[in-house]
Write a protein that holds these residues in place. Sequence first.
Motif, short mmCIF file in Angstrom:
data_model
loop_
_atom_site.label_atom_id
_atom_site.label_comp_id
_atom_site.label_asym_id
_atom_site.label_seq_id
_atom_site.Cartn_x
_atom_site.Cartn_y
_atom_site.Cartn_z
N VAL A 6 -8.26 1.61 -11.67
CA VAL A 6 -6.95 1.68 -11.01
C VAL A 6 -6.38 0.26 -10.94
N PRO A 7 -5.18 0.01 -11.44
CA PRO A 7 -4.59 -1.34 -11.36
C PRO A 7 -4.37 -1.75 -9.91
N ALA A 8 -4.62 -3.01 -9.60
CA ALA A 8 -4.47 -3.49 -8.22
C ALA A 8 -3.06 -3.26 -7.70
N GLN A 9 -2.06 -3.41 -8.57
CA GLN A 9 -0.68 -3.27 -8.12
C GLN A 9 -0.32 -1.84 -7.73
N PHE A 10 -1.13 -0.87 -8.19
CA PHE A 10 -0.83 0.52 -7.86
C PHE A 10 -0.97 0.80 -6.37
N ILE A 11 -1.85 0.07 -5.67
CA ILE A 11 -2.08 0.32 -4.25
C ILE A 11 -0.81 0.07 -3.45
N GLU A 12 0.07 -0.79 -3.96
CA GLU A 12 1.34 -1.03 -3.27
C GLU A 12 2.16 0.25 -3.13
N GLU A 13 1.97 1.17 -4.07
CA GLU A 13 2.70 2.43 -4.01
C GLU A 13 2.21 3.31 -2.85
N LEU A 14 1.10 2.93 -2.23
CA LEU A 14 0.54 3.72 -1.14
C LEU A 14 0.85 3.14 0.23
N GLN A 15 1.85 2.25 0.32
CA GLN A 15 2.11 1.64 1.63
C GLN A 15 2.54 2.68 2.65
N HIS A 16 3.24 3.73 2.20
CA HIS A 16 3.62 4.82 3.12
C HIS A 16 2.37 5.45 3.72
N CYS A 17 1.36 5.69 2.88
CA CYS A 17 0.10 6.27 3.33
C CYS A 17 -0.65 5.28 4.23
N HIS A 18 -0.60 4.01 3.86
CA HIS A 18 -1.26 2.97 4.63
C HIS A 18 -0.65 2.86 6.03
N PHE A 19 0.64 3.08 6.13
CA PHE A 19 1.29 2.98 7.43
C PHE A 19 0.83 4.11 8.36
N VAL A 20 0.58 5.29 7.81
CA VAL A 20 0.02 6.38 8.62
C VAL A 20 -1.32 5.93 9.20
N LEU A 21 -2.14 5.27 8.38
CA LEU A 21 -3.41 4.73 8.87
C LEU A 21 -3.18 3.69 9.95
N GLN A 22 -2.21 2.80 9.74
CA GLN A 22 -1.96 1.72 10.70
C GLN A 22 -1.41 2.23 12.03
N SER A 23 -0.88 3.44 12.05
CA SER A 23 -0.31 3.98 13.30
C SER A 23 -1.36 4.16 14.38
N ALA A 24 -2.64 4.06 14.01
CA ALA A 24 -3.71 4.16 15.00
C ALA A 24 -3.83 2.89 15.83
N ARG A 25 -3.18 1.83 15.41
CA ARG A 25 -3.31 0.56 16.13
C ARG A 25 -2.55 0.57 17.45
N LYS A 26 -1.46 1.33 17.53
CA LYS A 26 -0.68 1.38 18.76
C LYS A 26 0.09 2.70 18.78
N PRO A 27 0.52 3.16 19.97
CA PRO A 27 1.26 4.44 20.04
C PRO A 27 2.46 4.44 19.10
N THR A 28 2.53 5.46 18.27
CA THR A 28 3.58 5.55 17.25
C THR A 28 4.24 6.91 17.30
N THR A 29 5.55 6.93 17.28
CA THR A 29 6.30 8.18 17.24
C THR A 29 7.00 8.29 15.89
N PHE A 30 6.75 9.40 15.19
CA PHE A 30 7.38 9.63 13.89
C PHE A 30 8.56 10.58 14.07
#
Length: 235
Positions: free
Chosen positions: A176-200
């Motif tokens: 998997v090319p390293a640059q492809f992971i940038e396309e998953l920032q939306h998914c990564h943000f779901v993971l990051q929402s565990a850091r503090k209360p988040t309302t979607f």
Amino acid sequence: MQPDGRVSKAAVAWYSGLGRMRFFHDRQARREPLKAQPKTRKMRILELSARAVSENSISQRMCFACGGPPSTGAGEHVIPKWLQHKFNLFNERLTLLNGTLIPYRNLTVPCCEACNNGFLSQIENAVQPIIERGTVETQDEKLLLGRWLSKILIGFLVKETGLLLDRKRPDSGPMVPAQFIEELQHCHFVLQSARKPTTFRCLHGNLPFHCIFTKSPIPEEIKSSTSRQTFSDSP
């Protein structure tokens, strides 16, 4: 992911649904060399996410959760050890994108101690009762499960950025090319929402993803060692 390495329909649907979301950030910053962050300044969650998925961070094997320097230990287990032991997967192997096999216990990604023992550990502790029970009963539990699945999806792909597509041909590049992971920032943000209360707030519902549950055949060796569990939404 099935025990034999096949991706389940639920995982495909999960990725396809998340693929419609994008978070915009400074692309020029992602092309610049990584710089140490001042200890006195707390990075915002979107900054952490952007740094973690940047091509520089992935190529330099930085922490997959925050983009900072990783610990010197084994890193984060993509499939948590408690789940490996529950389903006797520790010595089993799964199939990667290039058809090669890797033991579940070796499926780890770079991670810093703060993330590993902090919010990632909290996600594992919160989702374990859901897995044990076998049902998702509330909206909050859907979000917990979504964060956990985001970690697993990102972890698999980050791992494959560090493995050759063809071991006999070093010039073949990574699976998997390293640059492809940038396309998953939306998914990564779901993971990051565990850091503090988040309302979607989303057009199609209260969460930026859908949970789709399907029944999958379970190999006989797993049936004999654990009781069958099927995930479902409670009415």
